[in-house]
Design a protein around this motif. Sequence first.
Motif, PDB file in Angstrom:
ATOM      1  N   ALA B 133       0.763  -1.225   0.059  1.00  0.00           N
ATOM      2  CA  ALA B 133      -0.012   0.107  -0.196  1.00  0.00           C
ATOM      3  C   ALA B 133       0.789   1.217   0.072  1.00  0.00           C
ATOM      4  O   ALA B 133       1.325   1.765   0.868  1.00  0.00           O
ATOM      5  N   PHE B 134       1.003   1.600  -1.060  1.00  0.00           N
ATOM      6  CA  PHE B 134       1.483   3.122  -1.499  1.00  0.00           C
ATOM      7  C   PHE B 134       1.136   4.225  -0.554  1.00  0.00           C
ATOM      8  O   PHE B 134       2.033   4.927  -0.024  1.00  0.00           O
ATOM      9  N   LEU B 135      -0.318   4.389  -0.576  1.00  0.00           N
ATOM     10  CA  LEU B 135      -0.693   5.542  -0.029  1.00  0.00           C
ATOM     11  C   LEU B 135      -0.444   5.578   1.491  1.00  0.00           C
ATOM     12  O   LEU B 135       0.122   6.616   2.330  1.00  0.00           O
ATOM     13  N   ILE B 136      -0.504   4.156   2.111  1.00  0.00           N
ATOM     14  CA  ILE B 136      -0.094   4.247   3.431  1.00  0.00           C
ATOM     15  C   ILE B 136       1.495   4.312   3.767  1.00  0.00           C
ATOM     16  O   ILE B 136       1.685   4.966   4.890  1.00  0.00           O
ATOM     17  N   ARG B 137       2.229   4.050   2.780  1.00  0.00           N
ATOM     18  CA  ARG B 137       3.751   4.350   3.243  1.00  0.00           C
ATOM     19  C   ARG B 137       3.973   5.910   3.235  1.00  0.00           C
ATOM     20  O   ARG B 137       5.063   6.311   3.916  1.00  0.00           O
ATOM     21  N   ILE B 138       3.395   6.412   2.358  1.00  0.00           N
ATOM     22  CA  ILE B 138       3.200   7.982   2.189  1.00  0.00           C
ATOM     23  C   ILE B 138       2.724   8.677   3.367  1.00  0.00           C
ATOM     24  O   ILE B 138       3.404   9.532   4.185  1.00  0.00           O
ATOM     25  N   TYR B 139       1.689   7.903   3.883  1.00  0.00           N
ATOM     26  CA  TYR B 139       0.957   8.583   5.160  1.00  0.00           C
ATOM     27  C   TYR B 139       1.988   8.169   6.461  1.00  0.00           C
ATOM     28  O   TYR B 139       2.005   8.957   7.352  1.00  0.00           O
ATOM     29  N   ALA B 140       2.770   6.954   6.363  1.00  0.00           N
ATOM     30  CA  ALA B 140       3.444   6.924   7.610  1.00  0.00           C
ATOM     31  C   ALA B 140       4.534   7.899   7.493  1.00  0.00           C
ATOM     32  O   ALA B 140       5.121   8.273   8.667  1.00  0.00           O
ATOM     33  N   TRP B 141       5.146   8.497   6.419  1.00  0.00           N
ATOM     34  CA  TRP B 141       5.662   9.633   6.488  1.00  0.00           C
ATOM     35  C   TRP B 141       5.349  10.903   6.985  1.00  0.00           C
ATOM     36  O   TRP B 141       5.827  11.810   7.591  1.00  0.00           O
ATOM     37  N   MET B 142       4.099  11.003   6.852  1.00  0.00           N
ATOM     38  CA  MET B 142       3.338  12.358   7.491  1.00  0.00           C
ATOM     39  C   MET B 142       3.616  12.130   8.916  1.00  0.00           C
ATOM     40  O   MET B 142       3.618  12.943   9.738  1.00  0.00           O
ATOM     41  N   ASP B 143       3.333  11.072   9.464  1.00  0.00           N
ATOM     42  CA  ASP B 143       3.422  10.595  10.927  1.00  0.00           C
ATOM     43  C   ASP B 143       4.963  10.931  11.146  1.00  0.00           C
ATOM     44  O   ASP B 143       5.107  11.805  12.268  1.00  0.00           O
ATOM     45  N   ILE B 144       5.990  10.579  10.533  1.00  0.00           N
ATOM     46  CA  ILE B 144       7.460  10.480  11.010  1.00  0.00           C
ATOM     47  C   ILE B 144       7.791  11.982  10.807  1.00  0.00           C
ATOM     48  O   ILE B 144       8.546  12.525  11.572  1.00  0.00           O
ATOM     49  N   TRP B 167       9.590  19.743   8.342  1.00  0.00           N
ATOM     50  CA  TRP B 167       9.867  18.766   6.976  1.00  0.00           C
ATOM     51  C   TRP B 167       8.669  18.841   6.269  1.00  0.00           C
ATOM     52  O   TRP B 167       8.792  18.977   4.997  1.00  0.00           O
ATOM     53  N   LEU B 168       7.488  18.829   6.872  1.00  0.00           N
ATOM     54  CA  LEU B 168       6.525  18.675   5.961  1.00  0.00           C
ATOM     55  C   LEU B 168       6.205  19.934   5.121  1.00  0.00           C
ATOM     56  O   LEU B 168       6.477  21.049   5.677  1.00  0.00           O
ATOM     57  N   ALA B 169       5.534  20.001   3.862  1.00  0.00           N
ATOM     58  CA  ALA B 169       5.266  20.923   3.050  1.00  0.00           C
ATOM     59  C   ALA B 169       6.457  21.610   2.520  1.00  0.00           C
ATOM     60  O   ALA B 169       6.523  22.632   2.186  1.00  0.00           O
ATOM     61  N   THR B 170       7.449  20.721   2.615  1.00  0.00           N
ATOM     62  CA  THR B 170       8.706  21.200   1.618  1.00  0.00           C
ATOM     63  C   THR B 170       9.011  20.100   0.532  1.00  0.00           C
ATOM     64  O   THR B 170       8.647  18.903   0.550  1.00  0.00           O
ATOM     65  N   ASP B 171      10.176  20.646  -0.238  1.00  0.00           N
ATOM     66  CA  ASP B 171      10.325  19.850  -1.479  1.00  0.00           C
ATOM     67  C   ASP B 171      11.286  18.708  -0.797  1.00  0.00           C
ATOM     68  O   ASP B 171      11.307  17.549  -1.532  1.00  0.00           O
ATOM     69  N   THR B 172      12.001  18.747   0.549  1.00  0.00           N
ATOM     70  CA  THR B 172      12.757  17.680   0.973  1.00  0.00           C
ATOM     71  C   THR B 172      11.905  16.579   1.236  1.00  0.00           C
ATOM     72  O   THR B 172      12.244  15.492   1.161  1.00  0.00           O
ATOM     73  N   PRO B 246       3.403  14.715  -4.042  1.00  0.00           N
ATOM     74  CA  PRO B 246       3.575  16.051  -3.625  1.00  0.00           C
ATOM     75  C   PRO B 246       2.370  16.602  -2.916  1.00  0.00           C
ATOM     76  O   PRO B 246       2.515  17.665  -2.210  1.00  0.00           O
ATOM     77  N   ASP B 247       0.999  15.938  -2.987  1.00  0.00           N
ATOM     78  CA  ASP B 247      -0.165  16.430  -2.491  1.00  0.00           C
ATOM     79  C   ASP B 247       0.058  16.417  -0.830  1.00  0.00           C
ATOM     80  O   ASP B 247      -0.625  17.092  -0.207  1.00  0.00           O
ATOM     81  N   LEU B 248       0.657  14.991  -0.442  1.00  0.00           N
ATOM     82  CA  LEU B 248       0.331  14.924   0.866  1.00  0.00           C
ATOM     83  C   LEU B 248       1.779  15.381   1.479  1.00  0.00           C
ATOM     84  O   LEU B 248       1.754  15.955   2.722  1.00  0.00           O
ATOM     85  N   LEU B 249       2.819  15.442   0.863  1.00  0.00           N
ATOM     86  CA  LEU B 249       4.102  15.717   1.576  1.00  0.00           C
ATOM     87  C   LEU B 249       4.440  17.100   1.307  1.00  0.00           C
ATOM     88  O   LEU B 249       5.182  17.624   2.006  1.00  0.00           O
ATOM     89  N   GLY B 250       4.189  17.468   0.152  1.00  0.00           N
ATOM     90  CA  GLY B 250       4.897  18.625  -0.394  1.00  0.00           C
ATOM     91  C   GLY B 250       4.066  20.128  -0.116  1.00  0.00           C
ATOM     92  O   GLY B 250       3.265  19.917   0.412  1.00  0.00           O
ATOM     93  N   GLY B 251       4.736  21.263  -0.365  1.00  0.00           N
ATOM     94  CA  GLY B 251       4.169  22.633   0.018  1.00  0.00           C
ATOM     95  C   GLY B 251       3.266  22.921  -1.107  1.00  0.00           C
ATOM     96  O   GLY B 251       3.001  22.365  -2.054  1.00  0.00           O
ATOM     97  N   SER B 252       2.898  24.129  -0.954  1.00  0.00           N
ATOM     98  CA  SER B 252       1.587  24.633  -1.833  1.00  0.00           C
ATOM     99  C   SER B 252       2.295  25.689  -2.848  1.00  0.00           C
ATOM    100  O   SER B 252       1.617  26.319  -3.555  1.00  0.00           O
ATOM    101  N   GLN B 253       3.699  25.921  -2.722  1.00  0.00           N
ATOM    102  CA  GLN B 253       4.256  27.021  -3.627  1.00  0.00           C
ATOM    103  C   GLN B 253       4.030  26.407  -5.190  1.00  0.00           C
ATOM    104  O   GLN B 253       3.336  27.528  -5.707  1.00  0.00           O
TER     105      GLN B 253
END
Lengths: 266, 303
Positions: B133-144, B167-172, B246-253
């Motif tokens: 589950a790809f979506l879940i692994r990205i979600y895990a990084w939202m936690d971390i 960290w969140l909402a950045t290109d990193t 980019p939608d879940l981890l990236g910024g809005s710039q």
Amino acid sequence: MRKLSAFNLMALLLGFAFLYLPIVILVIYSFNASSLVAVWGGWSTHWYAELAKDAPLIDAAFISIRLALVSATAATILGTCAAVALTRYGRFHGRSLLGAMIYASLVLPDIITGLSLLLVFVAFSIDRGFWTVAVAHTTLAMCFVAVVVQARLIDFDMELEEAAMDLGATPLRTFVAVTLPLILPAVAAGWLLAFALSLDDLVIASFTTGPGATTLPIRIYSAVRLGVKPEMNAVCSIMVGVVGIAVIAASLLAKFNPARRKRAQF
Amino acid sequence: MTGSQKRTFAQKLVIWIPYAWLLVFFLVPFLIVLKISLSHFALARPPYTPVLDLSAGWHGIAAFIAGLSFDSYALIGSDPLYLLSLAKSVEIAAFSTLLLLVIGYPIAYGIARAPRRLHAALVVLVMLPFFTAFLIRIYAWMDILQRDGPLNQLLMALDIVREPPVWLATDTAVYIGIVYSYLPFMVLPLYASLEKLDESLLEAAADLGCRRWQVFWRVTLPLSSPGVRAGALLCFIPAVGEFVIPDLLGGSQTPMIGQTLWTEFFGNKDWPTAAAVAVVLVILLVTPILLLQFQAMQATDRG
């Protein structure tokens, strides 16, 4: 026997830590008693109990499972046919177009696949819902199945099939009695892979779904868009468990090779 | 079997069923996307004109062709939003691919050098996360990556940073997400070509006086180039059109092109522009896709 150098060992350890730690952290957090995700409040199964009460989420889970069963089965039949056609039938008219379509849909961004399928359904005025998502998932997953089965077909040579034909078996009988048993592990692995893909897809389902067919990833996505939620940790942990078991089973099946076993007995 | 032999009915079915399916649900959809990208945006159902009306005969077709326009493409060309978003997608995908190569190579090399009986298990271990589950692994990084998340807690505890970094909402975060999700796509083809490497060549190079890094640079790396190419293409192509990461981890710039398409379609309901963005994206990706397909078909025919 070769020995791993310290550098190789380090690369493997760090690599696997990077791949697995986030999933482990997610599962640990799903047992966090605190309602703030980042604050540890002791172990608890509270969020799992909470899930059981969330009717829309459970509905979505059942829709996703039904969808995955339907599309994995259709994708396995279509993908296996495509793999046989590509590896066993020599050159036929349009063979490279078939290959091109399979590889293109493997790598093409989901967002393009989703948009273009949606526009087809609209152009032919087909009502969107469960079946349109099933068709979309079948289209994507059959290409993965085709690649997995094709790898297996390349692996063993055609002698066995040719022997059966020489002994008078029709092509259909040869396929059922010789080819299919040999590739069955790969076919089963392909089915499980297709199942996992369908259960997991957000983008294509978002485009092709309609009223009454909200899948689990669509629900999870709309819940986590604005931030992490403790219940979602629990849903995700369950999904990791289910999909993980399916994939381990698939890889064990893919390794199981009746041809090799029989050869070893001689 | 040769192509000249006569096929049975069953064999024809085996070829034509998947073929027809992909034509109808993969190729035709592209033609329709192309057609809609040449339509006008309209407040109607479906939200574009002209709609091809075959019941009106030649007259309908003529009216349809007269109604086609390049407005959507003109919009994409003139509004910097689209060009910036395209450039950003290519930049992120290219840099991620480079990162993936640098991180994936040592892992693939480690597997290829491990005792042979462990290979299958190690390959499964690399593949396993890809299918969980790809979506879940990205979600895990939202936690971390949260402000008070485990990563910042660790960094603070080790006294590496005093203030928790964002960290969140950045290109990193987007790079972390892409590298994390696409790593198996990079490691597997690299492993496949490193595993075939003839070790006596490495010994020969060493015997002839090459240093270890020279052996790597002049023998190992060139011999693994099919794996490098396949891995880079397998990562770069889908990464350009990535939406979820980019939608879940990236910024809005600056949104990536996948997000722009999503917003045009779901937010602005401007189907012709969304279709035009999709066409531009496909044109951008056609060359890498053909390269990948060429390589894959070559491998099939060799086998």
